[in-house]
Design a protein around this motif. Structure first.
Motif, PDB file in Angstrom:
ATOM      1  N   PHE A 132      32.411  41.117  33.445  1.00  0.00           N
ATOM      2  CA  PHE A 132      33.940  41.177  33.851  1.00  0.00           C
ATOM      3  C   PHE A 132      34.799  40.637  32.756  1.00  0.00           C
ATOM      4  CE2 PHE A 132      37.256  38.543  36.192  1.00  0.00           C
ATOM      5  CZ  PHE A 132      37.727  39.505  37.017  1.00  0.00           C
ATOM      6  N   LEU A 133      34.539  39.599  32.016  1.00  0.00           N
ATOM      7  CA  LEU A 133      35.315  39.061  30.876  1.00  0.00           C
ATOM      8  C   LEU A 133      35.420  40.431  29.972  1.00  0.00           C
ATOM      9  CD1 LEU A 133      35.388  36.609  32.033  1.00  0.00           C
ATOM     10  CD2 LEU A 133      35.060  35.563  29.922  1.00  0.00           C
ATOM     11  N   ARG A 134      34.188  41.309  29.617  1.00  0.00           N
ATOM     12  CA  ARG A 134      34.580  42.329  28.792  1.00  0.00           C
ATOM     13  C   ARG A 134      35.895  43.248  29.482  1.00  0.00           C
ATOM     14  NH1 ARG A 134      30.575  46.747  30.410  1.00  0.00           N
ATOM     15  NH2 ARG A 134      31.804  46.561  32.363  1.00  0.00           N
ATOM     16  N   ASN A 135      35.787  43.226  30.721  1.00  0.00           N
ATOM     17  CA  ASN A 135      36.980  44.268  31.283  1.00  0.00           C
ATOM     18  C   ASN A 135      38.346  43.408  31.093  1.00  0.00           C
ATOM     19  OD1 ASN A 135      34.863  46.016  31.913  1.00  0.00           O
ATOM     20  ND2 ASN A 135      34.851  45.106  34.157  1.00  0.00           N
ATOM     21  N   VAL A 136      38.283  42.116  31.362  1.00  0.00           N
ATOM     22  CA  VAL A 136      39.528  41.516  31.049  1.00  0.00           C
ATOM     23  C   VAL A 136      40.146  41.343  29.639  1.00  0.00           C
ATOM     24  CG1 VAL A 136      40.416  38.970  31.317  1.00  0.00           C
ATOM     25  CG2 VAL A 136      38.895  39.864  33.213  1.00  0.00           C
ATOM     26  N   LEU A 137      39.215  41.437  28.898  1.00  0.00           N
ATOM     27  CA  LEU A 137      39.762  41.550  27.451  1.00  0.00           C
ATOM     28  C   LEU A 137      40.204  42.691  27.114  1.00  0.00           C
ATOM     29  CD1 LEU A 137      36.806  38.992  26.037  1.00  0.00           C
ATOM     30  CD2 LEU A 137      39.482  38.664  25.933  1.00  0.00           C
ATOM     31  N   ILE A 138      39.623  43.857  27.598  1.00  0.00           N
ATOM     32  CA  ILE A 138      40.332  45.126  27.330  1.00  0.00           C
ATOM     33  C   ILE A 138      41.608  45.152  27.974  1.00  0.00           C
ATOM     34  CG2 ILE A 138      40.041  47.781  28.096  1.00  0.00           C
ATOM     35  CD1 ILE A 138      36.950  47.304  27.754  1.00  0.00           C
ATOM     36  N   ALA A 178      42.342  35.952  24.097  1.00  0.00           N
ATOM     37  CA  ALA A 178      41.563  36.650  23.334  1.00  0.00           C
ATOM     38  C   ALA A 178      40.873  35.805  22.299  1.00  0.00           C
ATOM     39  CB  ALA A 178      42.005  37.915  22.840  1.00  0.00           C
ATOM     40  N   GLU A 179      41.499  35.227  21.556  1.00  0.00           N
ATOM     41  CA  GLU A 179      40.970  34.172  20.351  1.00  0.00           C
ATOM     42  C   GLU A 179      39.974  33.063  20.825  1.00  0.00           C
ATOM     43  OE1 GLU A 179      42.587  31.358  16.548  1.00  0.00           O
ATOM     44  OE2 GLU A 179      43.981  32.479  17.763  1.00  0.00           O
ATOM     45  N   SER A 180      40.337  32.591  21.883  1.00  0.00           N
ATOM     46  CA  SER A 180      39.213  31.489  22.554  1.00  0.00           C
ATOM     47  C   SER A 180      38.159  32.167  23.077  1.00  0.00           C
ATOM     48  CB  SER A 180      40.002  30.974  23.669  1.00  0.00           C
ATOM     49  OG  SER A 180      40.135  31.707  24.881  1.00  0.00           O
ATOM     50  N   CYS A 181      37.936  33.399  23.030  1.00  0.00           N
ATOM     51  CA  CYS A 181      36.776  34.098  23.304  1.00  0.00           C
ATOM     52  C   CYS A 181      35.858  34.480  21.867  1.00  0.00           C
ATOM     53  CB  CYS A 181      36.949  35.271  24.317  1.00  0.00           C
ATOM     54  SG  CYS A 181      37.673  34.882  25.951  1.00  0.00           S
ATOM     55  N   LEU A 182      36.329  34.056  20.977  1.00  0.00           N
ATOM     56  CA  LEU A 182      35.640  34.744  19.804  1.00  0.00           C
ATOM     57  C   LEU A 182      34.329  34.179  19.522  1.00  0.00           C
ATOM     58  CD1 LEU A 182      38.527  35.014  17.044  1.00  0.00           C
ATOM     59  CD2 LEU A 182      37.466  36.978  18.327  1.00  0.00           C
ATOM     60  N   SER A 183      34.320  32.757  20.071  1.00  0.00           N
ATOM     61  CA  SER A 183      33.123  32.082  19.845  1.00  0.00           C
ATOM     62  C   SER A 183      32.207  32.150  21.258  1.00  0.00           C
ATOM     63  CB  SER A 183      33.569  30.685  19.483  1.00  0.00           C
ATOM     64  OG  SER A 183      34.307  30.005  20.581  1.00  0.00           O
ATOM     65  N   ASP A 184      32.531  32.926  22.049  1.00  0.00           N
ATOM     66  CA  ASP A 184      31.876  32.888  23.285  1.00  0.00           C
ATOM     67  C   ASP A 184      30.273  33.065  23.053  1.00  0.00           C
ATOM     68  OD1 ASP A 184      32.494  33.170  26.545  1.00  0.00           O
ATOM     69  OD2 ASP A 184      30.764  34.489  25.865  1.00  0.00           O
ATOM     70  N   ALA A 185      29.630  32.763  23.955  1.00  0.00           N
ATOM     71  CA  ALA A 185      27.971  32.879  23.612  1.00  0.00           C
ATOM     72  C   ALA A 185      27.473  34.359  23.847  1.00  0.00           C
ATOM     73  CB  ALA A 185      27.226  31.959  24.914  1.00  0.00           C
ATOM     74  N   SER A 186      28.376  35.061  24.512  1.00  0.00           N
ATOM     75  CA  SER A 186      28.040  36.591  24.888  1.00  0.00           C
ATOM     76  C   SER A 186      28.833  37.466  23.869  1.00  0.00           C
ATOM     77  CB  SER A 186      28.636  37.118  26.335  1.00  0.00           C
ATOM     78  OG  SER A 186      28.427  38.341  26.508  1.00  0.00           O
ATOM     79  N   PRO A 187      27.754  38.229  23.314  1.00  0.00           N
ATOM     80  CA  PRO A 187      28.337  39.289  21.933  1.00  0.00           C
ATOM     81  C   PRO A 187      29.298  40.211  22.986  1.00  0.00           C
ATOM     82  CG  PRO A 187      25.924  39.429  22.280  1.00  0.00           C
ATOM     83  CD  PRO A 187      26.307  38.249  23.058  1.00  0.00           C
ATOM     84  N   LEU A 188      28.997  40.604  24.001  1.00  0.00           N
ATOM     85  CA  LEU A 188      29.753  41.412  24.877  1.00  0.00           C
ATOM     86  C   LEU A 188      31.294  40.842  24.913  1.00  0.00           C
ATOM     87  CD1 LEU A 188      29.757  44.355  26.455  1.00  0.00           C
ATOM     88  CD2 LEU A 188      29.011  43.045  28.307  1.00  0.00           C
ATOM     89  N   VAL A 189      31.225  39.601  25.404  1.00  0.00           N
ATOM     90  CA  VAL A 189      32.641  39.105  25.076  1.00  0.00           C
ATOM     91  C   VAL A 189      33.404  39.045  23.909  1.00  0.00           C
ATOM     92  CG1 VAL A 189      34.107  37.051  25.941  1.00  0.00           C
ATOM     93  CG2 VAL A 189      32.367  37.717  27.411  1.00  0.00           C
ATOM     94  N   ARG A 190      32.626  38.612  22.904  1.00  0.00           N
ATOM     95  CA  ARG A 190      33.066  38.495  21.402  1.00  0.00           C
ATOM     96  C   ARG A 190      33.667  39.803  21.240  1.00  0.00           C
ATOM     97  NH1 ARG A 190      28.171  35.493  20.695  1.00  0.00           N
ATOM     98  NH2 ARG A 190      27.561  37.156  19.161  1.00  0.00           N
ATOM     99  N   GLY A 191      32.779  40.729  21.058  1.00  0.00           N
ATOM    100  CA  GLY A 191      33.344  41.966  20.736  1.00  0.00           C
ATOM    101  C   GLY A 191      34.488  42.490  21.315  1.00  0.00           C
ATOM    102  N   MET A 192      34.776  42.345  22.658  1.00  0.00           N
ATOM    103  CA  MET A 192      35.956  42.844  23.384  1.00  0.00           C
ATOM    104  C   MET A 192      37.130  41.811  22.974  1.00  0.00           C
ATOM    105  SD  MET A 192      35.582  45.660  24.507  1.00  0.00           S
ATOM    106  CE  MET A 192      34.204  46.046  23.125  1.00  0.00           C
ATOM    107  N   ALA A 193      36.868  40.593  22.630  1.00  0.00           N
ATOM    108  CA  ALA A 193      37.963  39.676  22.222  1.00  0.00           C
ATOM    109  C   ALA A 193      38.553  40.231  20.690  1.00  0.00           C
ATOM    110  CB  ALA A 193      37.319  38.401  21.963  1.00  0.00           C
ATOM    111  N   VAL A 194      37.565  40.587  19.993  1.00  0.00           N
ATOM    112  CA  VAL A 194      37.941  40.988  18.869  1.00  0.00           C
ATOM    113  C   VAL A 194      38.944  42.300  18.869  1.00  0.00           C
ATOM    114  CG1 VAL A 194      37.167  42.110  16.577  1.00  0.00           C
ATOM    115  CG2 VAL A 194      35.753  40.270  17.614  1.00  0.00           C
ATOM    116  N   TRP A 195      38.488  43.351  19.730  1.00  0.00           N
ATOM    117  CA  TRP A 195      39.266  44.589  20.102  1.00  0.00           C
ATOM    118  C   TRP A 195      40.639  44.128  20.529  1.00  0.00           C
ATOM    119  CZ3 TRP A 195      41.433  47.041  24.078  1.00  0.00           C
ATOM    120  CH2 TRP A 195      41.916  48.153  24.135  1.00  0.00           C
TER     121      TRP A 195
END
Length: 376
Positions: free
Chosen positions: A296-302, A316-333
């Motif tokens: 869900f956060l992947r979608n939110v970050l997109i 988005a920056e606050s999600c860069l250190s998230d435990a989930s790589p799926l979340v981190r990756g979309m935060a970067v995008w």
């Protein structure tokens, strides 16, 4: 018996009830096999598993003699397409803004099945989207409506906002006639699809469907689809909302299927801050919960990346250190779309160097290249 079942179904608040036979769609096996062979099911391996039972109700349960198909409307209170203009808010599919229909509809079907079993001394099995049952073709065969060019069932009485359930029974009930196709030359549902998910009328390639991508797909969403997703964070109603047959739809009478006000257009900033516990609490009892917090956060970050709102870059920056790589990756995008080159390069030096996930590292390289190209 047939009249008694209909009367009971109406009493339970079911909007449509029709009957068909288990062998009413002889072409179903061929159609399903062709769809699976084309890979249009994507990662939905459960569509392949027990495909023989999907194609033939009698294979799922040899005792079935009739199939009672039932429908409930969930027509939304407002036009879902209006949500797409709210760039800093999330658009959730209409069916998911309310209580999980599996619970609501299955309870009614169990009560109706129990009534049928007791009154007719017959056996029944109740299904609501949790077994290898092809509800839409069976509903079309029973005359609830027809499968439109977007593959969704359309009713002349209720449009295409319908939740479907099935009761397999050993009773020999009088069957209804199939509904004719009333789509005519209209192709609005095909033309409005953002991702061109319909290779032809009456065919859906789930791999390109935003509903599939935001709900069923488990990993990173391919870059080619991210811009097209816009602010859709769970599902997509575009092809449904544009159907002209919806002019006959009425608001759902079932109180438990009323939309929750807090899910109509939730702020993306709030959603990006959800940890797992908060996610479960916020979406308890709704279909959104089953996707899980990380997807869900992947979608939110997109959606944040597509918002054009630079104030959301901090989320988005606050999600860069998230435990989930799926979340981190979309935060970067997302940051690559919102932050300037200097900020992205600074964050790259702080976060990318120690990143262990290959997909996230690839997102960092792509973001750095993207802001470098846009700055040039």
């Amino acid at each position: 018996m047939r009249q008694a079942v209909e009367a009971r179904a109406r009493h339970l608040g079911l909007d449509l009830v029709r009957v068909t036979t288990p062998d009413a769609v002889p072409a179903l096996r061929e159609r399903l096999s062709a769809w699976l062979a084309a890979g249009h099911h994507g990662e939905m391996a459960w569509m392949v598993d027990r495909a023989d039972q999907r194609a033939d109700p009698a294979t799922l349960w040899p005792g079935v003699r009739s199939v009672v198909m039932l429908g409930m409307t969930y027509s939304p209170e407002t036009n879902p397409l209006s949500l797409l203009a709210l760039k800093n808010r999330g658009a959730i599919a209409a069916y998911a803004q309310r209580r999980d229909y599996h619970e609501v509809l299955k309870g009614k079907l169990k009560e109706l099945g129990g009534y049928l079993s007791a009154k007719g001394d017959v056996r029944v099995k109740v299904f609501v989207d949790t077994a290898p049952v092809m509800e839409k073709p069976l509903a079309a065969a029973a005359g609830l409506g027809w499968q439109g060019k977007h593959t969704v069932l359309i009713s002349r009485e209720h449009g295409n906002w319908l939740l479907l359930g099935a009761i397999y029974t050993s009773a020999d009930l009088v069957a209804d006639k199939p509904e004719d196709d009333h789509c005519g030359s209209c192709r609005r549902c095909l033309d409005i699809c953002p991702t061109a998910a319909f290779p032809a009328p009456y065919q859906l390639d789930a791999r390109r469907c935003i509903s599939y991508l935001t709900i069923e797909h488990e990993g990173p969403i391919a870059p080619e689809f991210r811009d097209l997703i816009g602010n859709r964070i769970f599902g997509c109603d575009d092809c449904l909302a544009i159907c002209p047959w919806n002019k006959f739809a009425v608001i759902a009478a079932e109180g438990r299927l009323g939309a929750r006000a807090d899910l109509a257009a939730p702020p993306l900033a709030e959603l990006a801050r959800l940890d797992d516990a908060a996610f479960r609490t916020r979406f308890a009892g709704t279909p959104v919960k089953r996707t899980g917090r990380d997807r869900f956060l992947r979608n939110v970050l997109i959606a944040i990346g597509n918002s054009g709102d630079v104030s959301l870059a901090v989320e988005a920056e606050s999600c860069l250190s998230d435990a989930s790589p799926l979340v981190r990756g979309m935060a970067v995008w997302a940051l690559g779309r919102l932050a300037d080159a200097a900020v992205v390069h600074d964050l790259f030096n702080r976060y990318a160097i120690g990143e262990t996930d290959a997909d996230v590292r690839a997102e960092w390289r792509a973001a750095r290249d993207y802001v470098g190209n846009t700055a040039a």
